[in-house]
Write a protein that holds these residues in place. Sequence first.
Motif, short mmCIF file in Angstrom:
data_model
loop_
_atom_site.label_atom_id
_atom_site.label_comp_id
_atom_site.label_asym_id
_atom_site.label_seq_id
_atom_site.Cartn_x
_atom_site.Cartn_y
_atom_site.Cartn_z
N LEU A 15 -15.85 1.50 -7.74
CA LEU A 15 -16.85 2.58 -7.78
C LEU A 15 -18.24 1.98 -7.56
O LEU A 15 -19.05 2.51 -6.79
N GLY A 16 -18.51 0.85 -8.22
CA GLY A 16 -19.79 0.18 -8.03
C GLY A 16 -20.01 -0.17 -6.57
O GLY A 16 -21.10 0.02 -6.02
N GLU A 17 -18.95 -0.63 -5.94
CA GLU A 17 -19.07 -1.03 -4.53
C GLU A 17 -19.39 0.18 -3.64
O GLU A 17 -20.24 0.11 -2.77
N ARG A 18 -18.71 1.28 -3.91
CA ARG A 18 -18.95 2.48 -3.12
C ARG A 18 -20.40 2.96 -3.29
O ARG A 18 -21.07 3.32 -2.32
N GLY A 36 -18.86 -4.08 -23.90
CA GLY A 36 -17.55 -4.22 -23.26
C GLY A 36 -17.08 -2.98 -22.52
O GLY A 36 -15.92 -2.88 -22.11
N ALA A 37 -17.99 -2.04 -22.28
CA ALA A 37 -17.58 -0.82 -21.57
C ALA A 37 -17.24 -1.11 -20.11
O ALA A 37 -16.36 -0.49 -19.52
N GLY A 38 -17.97 -2.06 -19.53
CA GLY A 38 -17.73 -2.39 -18.13
C GLY A 38 -18.98 -2.31 -17.27
O GLY A 38 -18.90 -2.23 -16.04
N LYS A 39 -20.13 -2.38 -17.91
CA LYS A 39 -21.39 -2.27 -17.16
C LYS A 39 -21.54 -3.44 -16.19
O LYS A 39 -21.87 -3.24 -15.02
N THR A 40 -21.31 -4.64 -16.69
CA THR A 40 -21.45 -5.81 -15.81
C THR A 40 -20.39 -5.78 -14.71
O THR A 40 -20.67 -6.12 -13.55
N LEU A 46 -21.32 -3.20 -7.44
CA LEU A 46 -22.56 -2.72 -6.82
C LEU A 46 -23.13 -3.79 -5.90
O LEU A 46 -23.53 -3.52 -4.76
N ALA A 47 -23.16 -5.03 -6.40
CA ALA A 47 -23.69 -6.14 -5.60
C ALA A 47 -22.85 -6.31 -4.34
O ALA A 47 -23.38 -6.48 -3.23
N ARG A 48 -21.55 -6.24 -4.49
CA ARG A 48 -20.68 -6.40 -3.33
C ARG A 48 -20.96 -5.29 -2.31
O ARG A 48 -21.05 -5.55 -1.11
N GLY A 49 -21.14 -4.06 -2.79
CA GLY A 49 -21.43 -2.94 -1.89
C GLY A 49 -22.74 -3.11 -1.15
O GLY A 49 -22.92 -2.61 -0.04
N LEU A 50 -23.67 -3.82 -1.78
CA LEU A 50 -24.96 -4.08 -1.13
C LEU A 50 -24.87 -5.26 -0.17
O LEU A 50 -25.82 -5.54 0.56
N THR A 123 -28.17 7.73 -12.91
CA THR A 123 -27.55 7.30 -14.15
C THR A 123 -26.04 7.13 -13.99
O THR A 123 -25.38 7.85 -13.24
N VAL A 124 -25.54 6.13 -14.70
CA VAL A 124 -24.10 5.86 -14.74
C VAL A 124 -23.74 5.61 -16.20
O VAL A 124 -24.30 4.72 -16.83
N LYS A 125 -22.85 6.46 -16.73
CA LYS A 125 -22.44 6.30 -18.13
C LYS A 125 -20.98 5.93 -18.18
O LYS A 125 -20.15 6.59 -17.56
N ILE A 126 -20.68 4.89 -18.94
CA ILE A 126 -19.29 4.44 -19.04
C ILE A 126 -18.83 4.61 -20.48
O ILE A 126 -19.44 4.07 -21.41
#
Length: 143
Positions: A15-18, A36-40, A46-50, A123-126
């Motif tokens: 999802l981050g990548e998209r 530990g939700a998964g933010k990192t 996200l970085a990969r998608g960029l 915003t992104v909430k996990i």
Amino acid sequence: MPSLISTSPAATEALGERLGDAVPRGAVIALSGDLGAGKTQFVKGLARGLGVTSRVHSPTFTLVNEYGGGRLRLFHLDLYRLETPAQILSAGIEEFLSPDGVAVIEWAERLTDCGWQISNLKTVKIEIISESERKIIYDDFGA
Ligand SMILES: Nc1ncnc2c1ncn2[C@@H]1O[C@H](COP(=O)(O)OP(=O)(O)OP(=O)(O)O)[C@@H](O)[C@H]1O
Ligand SMILES: [Mg+2]
């Protein structure tokens, strides 16, 4: 707001990548969710998608990690250690709220009492549902 159930770290990264593929210049992505939700994990995608190829890890002893080499420069902040609005206000993060690139902020909950108006905020909430499941509620980046 769209949401999805992620059942693995890889799905959260995907999802981050998209979203990283679509995110516009100047966006500030506010990430919230418990330890530990998964933010990192999301930021890695996200970085990969960029198109950033270097390894992403959370800024622990610095305020921000910067990643170049992608479509847009990525500024990765983590506010976990900044517990009060006073600490946040004096930390020097304001320049990253109108980034020349994209800023992503872990523990963005901590910004709520700081009184900043952030344009281009996404915003992104996990939410942790179980050991391997996360509910992710996110602003779509329009692509
Ligand atoms: N569906 C999932 N999505 C993301 N991470 C998951 C998922 N299922 C299990 N995990 C695990 O949860 C952990 C998430 O760690 P991560 O460092 O990304 O969290 P965080 O939200 O950044 O935590 P912190 O608040 O400490 O910075 C990893 O160990 C990962 O393997
Ligand atoms: Mg983290």
